[in-house]
Design a protein around this motif. Structure first.
Motif, PDB file in Angstrom:
ATOM      1  N   LEU A  97       0.829  -1.212   0.000  1.00 46.04           N
ATOM      2  CA  LEU A  97       0.000   0.000   0.000  1.00 46.04           C
ATOM      3  C   LEU A  97       0.860   1.258   0.000  1.00 46.04           C
ATOM      4  N   LEU A  98       1.798   1.306   0.958  1.00 38.41           N
ATOM      5  CA  LEU A  98       2.637   2.507   1.050  1.00 38.41           C
ATOM      6  C   LEU A  98       3.515   2.633  -0.187  1.00 38.41           C
ATOM      7  N   GLY A  99       3.978   1.461  -0.681  1.00 40.40           N
ATOM      8  CA  GLY A  99       4.809   1.465  -1.884  1.00 40.40           C
ATOM      9  C   GLY A  99       4.075   2.081  -3.067  1.00 40.40           C
ATOM     10  N   GLY A 100       2.767   1.843  -3.150  1.00 39.98           N
ATOM     11  CA  GLY A 100       1.980   2.436  -4.231  1.00 39.98           C
ATOM     12  C   GLY A 100       2.151   3.950  -4.258  1.00 39.98           C
ATOM     13  N   PHE A 101       2.060   4.566  -3.089  1.00 43.67           N
ATOM     14  CA  PHE A 101       2.222   6.027  -3.050  1.00 43.67           C
ATOM     15  C   PHE A 101       3.666   6.433  -3.302  1.00 43.67           C
ATOM     16  N   ILE A 102       4.606   5.622  -2.794  1.00 44.64           N
ATOM     17  CA  ILE A 102       6.018   5.932  -2.988  1.00 44.64           C
ATOM     18  C   ILE A 102       6.337   5.967  -4.493  1.00 44.64           C
ATOM     19  N   VAL A 103       5.795   4.982  -5.214  1.00 45.11           N
ATOM     20  CA  VAL A 103       6.111   4.889  -6.643  1.00 45.11           C
ATOM     21  C   VAL A 103       5.508   6.056  -7.424  1.00 45.11           C
ATOM     22  N   VAL A 104       4.231   6.368  -7.184  1.00 41.99           N
ATOM     23  CA  VAL A 104       3.641   7.456  -7.974  1.00 41.99           C
ATOM     24  C   VAL A 104       4.195   8.821  -7.566  1.00 41.99           C
ATOM     25  N   ARG A 105       4.726   8.917  -6.348  1.00 38.98           N
ATOM     26  CA  ARG A 105       5.325  10.189  -5.935  1.00 38.98           C
ATOM     27  C   ARG A 105       6.802  10.269  -6.295  1.00 38.98           C
ATOM     28  N   LYS A 106       7.304   9.253  -6.953  1.00 32.68           N
ATOM     29  CA  LYS A 106       8.710   9.194  -7.352  1.00 32.68           C
ATOM     30  C   LYS A 106       9.625   9.342  -6.137  1.00 32.68           C
ATOM     31  N   MET A 107       9.301   8.598  -5.084  1.00 30.58           N
ATOM     32  CA  MET A 107      10.075   8.695  -3.857  1.00 30.58           C
ATOM     33  C   MET A 107      10.750   7.377  -3.518  1.00 30.58           C
ATOM     34  N   ALA A 108      11.033   6.557  -4.533  1.00 33.33           N
ATOM     35  CA  ALA A 108      11.600   5.235  -4.278  1.00 33.33           C
ATOM     36  C   ALA A 108      12.886   5.336  -3.461  1.00 33.33           C
ATOM     37  N   LEU A 109      13.693   6.335  -3.785  1.00 33.86           N
ATOM     38  CA  LEU A 109      14.954   6.512  -3.048  1.00 33.86           C
ATOM     39  C   LEU A 109      14.712   6.852  -1.582  1.00 33.86           C
ATOM     40  N   LEU A 148      15.170   5.613   4.053  1.00 33.81           N
ATOM     41  CA  LEU A 148      14.473   5.456   5.334  1.00 33.81           C
ATOM     42  C   LEU A 148      14.728   4.065   5.905  1.00 33.81           C
ATOM     43  N   SER A 149      14.684   3.042   5.049  1.00 33.61           N
ATOM     44  CA  SER A 149      14.808   1.686   5.568  1.00 33.61           C
ATOM     45  C   SER A 149      16.219   1.424   6.087  1.00 33.61           C
ATOM     46  N   HIS A 150      17.220   2.062   5.507  1.00 36.03           N
ATOM     47  CA  HIS A 150      18.575   1.885   6.030  1.00 36.03           C
ATOM     48  C   HIS A 150      18.790   2.702   7.296  1.00 36.03           C
ATOM     49  N   LEU A 164       5.300   9.016   8.008  1.00 40.16           N
ATOM     50  CA  LEU A 164       5.197   8.274   9.263  1.00 40.16           C
ATOM     51  C   LEU A 164       4.674   6.863   8.999  1.00 40.16           C
ATOM     52  N   LEU A 165       3.640   6.769   8.166  1.00 38.37           N
ATOM     53  CA  LEU A 165       3.109   5.448   7.804  1.00 38.37           C
ATOM     54  C   LEU A 165       4.184   4.624   7.115  1.00 38.37           C
ATOM     55  N   LEU A 166       4.957   5.294   6.258  1.00 34.83           N
ATOM     56  CA  LEU A 166       6.033   4.607   5.553  1.00 34.83           C
ATOM     57  C   LEU A 166       7.043   4.046   6.556  1.00 34.83           C
ATOM     58  N   ALA A 167       7.357   4.862   7.568  1.00 36.27           N
ATOM     59  CA  ALA A 167       8.290   4.396   8.603  1.00 36.27           C
ATOM     60  C   ALA A 167       7.716   3.173   9.312  1.00 36.27           C
ATOM     61  N   PHE A 168       6.407   3.210   9.608  1.00 33.54           N
ATOM     62  CA  PHE A 168       5.759   2.048  10.237  1.00 33.54           C
ATOM     63  C   PHE A 168       5.926   0.819   9.354  1.00 33.54           C
ATOM     64  N   ALA A 169       5.654   0.998   8.061  1.00 31.48           N
ATOM     65  CA  ALA A 169       5.720  -0.144   7.138  1.00 31.48           C
ATOM     66  C   ALA A 169       7.121  -0.741   7.136  1.00 31.48           C
ATOM     67  N   VAL A 170       8.112   0.131   7.067  1.00 33.89           N
ATOM     68  CA  VAL A 170       9.499  -0.330   7.040  1.00 33.89           C
ATOM     69  C   VAL A 170       9.824  -1.096   8.322  1.00 33.89           C
ATOM     70  N   VAL A 171       9.397  -0.519   9.441  1.00 33.29           N
ATOM     71  CA  VAL A 171       9.791  -1.101  10.718  1.00 33.29           C
ATOM     72  C   VAL A 171       9.128  -2.459  10.948  1.00 33.29           C
ATOM     73  N   ILE A 172       7.853  -2.594  10.596  1.00 33.60           N
ATOM     74  CA  ILE A 172       7.241  -3.906  10.839  1.00 33.60           C
ATOM     75  C   ILE A 172       7.773  -4.945   9.850  1.00 33.60           C
ATOM     76  N   ALA A 173       8.355  -4.486   8.756  1.00 29.60           N
ATOM     77  CA  ALA A 173       8.883  -5.438   7.785  1.00 29.60           C
ATOM     78  C   ALA A 173      10.304  -5.873   8.126  1.00 29.60           C
ATOM     79  N   LEU A 174      10.947  -5.110   9.031  1.00 26.76           N
ATOM     80  CA  LEU A 174      12.365  -5.361   9.318  1.00 26.76           C
ATOM     81  C   LEU A 174      12.652  -6.794   9.717  1.00 26.76           C
ATOM     82  N   GLN A 175      11.865  -7.290  10.693  1.00 30.41           N
ATOM     83  CA  GLN A 175      12.134  -8.590  11.275  1.00 30.41           C
ATOM     84  C   GLN A 175      12.181  -9.692  10.210  1.00 30.41           C
ATOM     85  N   ALA A 176      11.236  -9.627   9.286  1.00 31.69           N
ATOM     86  CA  ALA A 176      11.147 -10.709   8.307  1.00 31.69           C
ATOM     87  C   ALA A 176      11.960 -10.443   7.038  1.00 31.69           C
TER      88      ALA A 176
END
Ligand SMILES: Nc1ncnc2c1ncn2[C@@H]1O[C@H](COP(=O)(O)OP(=O)(O)O)[C@@H](O)[C@H]1O
Ligand SMILES: [Mg+2]
Lengths: 265, 518
Positions: free
Chosen positions: B95-107, B112-114, B257-269
């Motif tokens: 979901l968050l990736g969808g917005f990241i891609v259309v906003r050209k914010m992939a970088l 953020l994830s690093h 902030l939502l993006l940060a949440f997404a990254v953080v819950i994905a970290l473990q796996a």
């Protein structure tokens, strides 16, 4: 820069003034782009804003809508600060300012014109959709309602932006180069639309880059180059001398000072 | 911690530790040997039989089928948590990736994830355990600090955003790696599982993690449902959104902030290194498949979910397989499928369209040749023999026959006289007229309106005739005042000829046109 038009406007009661700008200065990174702009635009005027590239035309309309921080001065719309009257303002940004590959349909974009009236959280209703459809019809784009916006020609894209502005149902419109890169048929359609809006008492501030047509399309002109060179009825303002000082190659003292300010930074 | 025990208790774990021995020990420490062991394990995974696998490295004896069964019975709580967690993170990242891609914010997603890694390490140090909440808070704070650093660099220096992102990404990640290494040196440190945050381990997801993931996913879904309109307009046209009074900056920060949440819950796996791929890849695949934002979001969430589940499953087939790379590979497989087989933008669809376009042009040229033959004999007689057609097109009779069969297949013609003559059906006649009309109108238009010499226009018309739409043709006709003859003096088939679906009146009695006869 008092001009004949200005005097007339200030004589009128406040309610007949749609846009009033006083001593407006706007700077990007401390480099002034607009200096000491004074402007009073009566209701129901179709104003063309002309000036060379980088004159600050886009900056002026963005600052007037409160989209940019201003260094000094104030802007009033229908006698009140802009923030209080946002729903009475319509905006057509420069076409290149958005990504036309964005995954939305023509209808989605026109519906955005209703967002100001909806405010946060509320969804567009059936009525909003009807309004959007009417506006699309007005610019002859209804058959394209379900197309993705990337499949449109330049002229069609511009019509979509106009339809969105129409859906805003505003009293004061700011349009940034609506004629740029459109076909002749669209240009004629836009001119007709502008005059229709004017005849319904709307005020229109239209940035335009082509001098010969500016003379035909607008009944008032604002000659802009960092400051207001002239503002008034087209036949009084469209003179050789005034155009010369708007477009003249020589740096004016103002822009020399601006350069000096920037160099000091 | 409890989970580790769970895993350790199984037979697989014991076998593995025994067999991998020193190899696995080293893998705990250095990322490089981690990668190495991943490769060798992947190799085993790809081998069809376990007997074969045993021969290659003598690494693992576990039966793949047994392990798969253990996964699909969902008896094991560890399996349930891993699967559920992986699917939840897939949804949120999609979901968050969808917005990241259309906003050209992939970088931005990558940076953020690093940037969260130091926060993860500090969250761990808080009370020396993998407390999900402490790690969540630490990671989110580090992510936000990273975002603020990017903002600061961008607005106080002349550096542009991409450079600022690169700077922050690298420096935060370096700090994180140092902290992680330090934790592993501590007593009990190497049992902490903190290194799993680099490449991800779905098996390490515990009950607490799943609860946190549920909350974060629920929050992301709710926010996107509530503020869909605001996210949409600020992503598409921020200037306009501001002009109608939307708090564009606040909405942007909310999304971050939502993006940060997404990254953080994905970290473990998924692990820090590859988390951004789970943001971008499912959304990129969705972007290729649809051109409406809401469908893009739904597809991206679905792809994320599938990739998460598949990655978790694959990583369960062998002990100690890092989940992140497998999830990302699963997502990449989806992307490749979308890239190849997407109905509109896919490579195959484009190739097919080009091919069928070429076949259509070929058919239309044959029809045009038939028309020319008929025209040459002033429309006397109905059929055109294959020999005439072949002469006209300067080909062999066999080629002409092939094309005639092709025309028949599309109901443009019938074959008669033992297949040696071709008769146009009404549709065939119509199409032939239309093509000739397009060709001649275009030639006339070029010579009249564009003042191009008459002998220069044929080549151009050969291409244009196949792409002119009816609307444009009408326009040209009007512009040419409904001219009846082309620059070479030949008659332009009119609308009447086209409409009738028959041959023009023939001077010969009994010639009634080209209706389909059997
Ligand atoms: N975002 C910005 N940051 C810095 N300078 C800007 C920005 N936007 C415009 N400018 C500068 O402000 C001046 C006026 O720009 P603009 O209002 O876009 O001119 P116009 O629309 O008349 O062509 C130009 O010199 C331009 O370089
Ligand atoms: Mg501009």
């Amino acid at each position: 820069m008092p001009s004949p038009e200005n005097k007339v406007a200030t004589d009128n009661p406040g309610s007949d003034i749609s846009l009033e700008i006083h001593d407006l200065t706007v700077a990007y990174h401390k480099k002034p782009v607009l200096w000491g702009i004074d402007l009073v635009v009566p209701r129901g005027k179709l104003v063309g804003i002309v000036g060379p590239n980088g004159a600050g035309k886009s900056t002026l309309i963005k600052a007037a809508m409160g989209l940019l921080p201003i260094s000094s001065g104030w802007v009033k719309v229908f006698g009140e600060p802009v923030k209080k009257n946002l729903t009475r303002i319509g905006y057509v940004p420069q076409r290149e300012s958005v990504d036309w590959d964005f995954p939305v349909s023509v209808m989605d974009v026109v519906l955005m014109g209703r967002y100001g009236h909806l405010g946060l959280l509320r969804r567009p209703s059936k009525q909003d959709r009807d309004i959007a459809r009417e506006c699309l019809d007005k610019v002859k784009m209804l058959p394209y309602a379900n197309r993705q916006i990337s499949n449109l020609s330049g002229g069609q894209q511009q019509r979509v932006f106009l339809a969105r502005a129409l859906a805003q149902e505003s009293d004061l419109y700011f349009m940034d180069e609506p004629f740029a890169g459109v076909d002749a048929a669209t240009e004629a359609a836009i001119v007709e639309l502008l005059h229709e809006l004017k005849s319904r008492g709307k005020t229109l501030m239209v940035v335009h880059h082509d001098l010969p047509t500016a003379r035909r399309y607008f009944d008032s002109l604002l000659l802009l180059n960092m400051r207001v060179v002239a503002f008034g009825p087209t036949d009084q303002v469209f003179t050789h001398d005034l155009l010369q000082s708007t477009y003249g190659g020589r740096l004016t003292i103002l822009s020399e000072v601006a350069e000096a300010v920037r160099a000091k930074e | 911690m409890e989970l580790e025990k769970h895993m350790g208790g199984t037979r697989n774990r014991q076998t593995m530790t025994a067999n991998l021995g020193a190899h696995a020990m080293r893998a705990e420490r250095a990322p490089l040997s981690h990668v190495f062991s991943l490769l060798s394990l992947l190799l085993c995974l790809l081998c069809p039989s376990s007997g074969h696998a045993a021969r290659i490295g003598d690494l693992v004896e576990t039966d793949l089928a047994e392990q798969a069964l253990r996964f699909f019975t969902f008896q094991d709580p560890a399996v349930r948590y891993a699967l559920l967690g992986s699917m939840l993170l897939g949804i949120t990242c999609g979901l968050l990736g969808g917005f990241i891609v259309v906003r050209k914010m992939a970088l931005v997603g990558d940076a953020l994830s690093h940037a969260v890694l130091p926060g993860v390490a500090l969250g761990f140090l808080w009370n020396m355990s993998k407390d999900p909440v402490a790690i969540f808070v630490g990671a989110v704070l580090a992510g936000l600090l990273g975002a603020a650093a990017v903002h600061l660099i961008k607005h106080t220096t002349r550096l542009k955003e991409d450079t600022a992102l690169g700077l922050v990404l690298a420096s935060f990640f370096a700090v994180g790696i140092c902290l992680v290494t330090m934790i592993q040196r501590l007593p009990n440190g190497n049992k902490s599982g903190i290194d799993k945050f680099l490449f991800g381990q779905a098996a390490a997801i515990g009950e607490g993690d799943v609860k946190l993931m549920l909350v974060a996913t629920g929050l992301a879904v709710l926010m996107i449902l509530l503020f869909y309109k605001e996210f949409l307009v600020t992503s598409f046209d921020a200037g306009f959104a501001r002009s109608v009074g939307f708090p564009v900056q606040a909405i942007h920060y909310g999304l971050m902030l939502l993006l940060a949440f997404a990254v953080v819950i994905a970290l473990q796996a998924v692990g820090v290194v590859l988390v951004s791929a789970m943001l971008i890849t499912p959304a990129a695949a969705a972007y290729l498949l649809t051109d409406r934002m809401h469908r893009l979001l739904a597809l991206a969430a679905l792809f994320g979910l599938c990739a998460g589940a598949l990655g978790a499953f694959l990583s369960f087939l062998r002990p100690n397989l890092p989940t992140g790379p497998l999830m990302v590979l699963a997502a990449t497989a989806v992307f490749v499928l979308a890239f190849l087989f997407g109905p509109r933008h896919g490579v195959v669809a484009r190739w097919w369209r080009r091919r069928s376009g070429a076949a259509r042009i070929q058919r239309e040229n044959t029809l045009k040749a038939v028309y020319h033959v008929l025209e040459a004999r002033e429309f006397k007689g109905e059929g055109v023999s294959l020999r005439e057609l072949a002469e006209r097109r300067r080909e062999t009779v066999e080629d002409a026959r092939q094309q005639a069969v092709e025309l028949r297949r599309h109901d443009f013609a019938t074959l008669q006289q033992d297949g040696n003559a071709i008769y146009l059906t009404p549709e065939g006649w119509q199409r032939a007229c239309a093509i000739v009309r397009n060709h001649r109108l275009w030639e006339l238009y070029l010579t009249n309106a564009a003042h191009i010499a008459a002998d220069h226009v044929h080549e151009d018309a050969e291409k244009i005739e196949h792409v002119l739409g009816e609307e444009v043709v009408r326009l040209i006709e009007k512009r040419l005042n409904y001219a009846t003859h082309d620059p070479h003096g030949r008659a332009i088939p009119g609308l009447a000829d086209l409409r009738r679906g028959e041959a023009p009146a023939s001077p010969l009695p009994g010639a009634t046109g080209y209706g389909r006869s059997t």
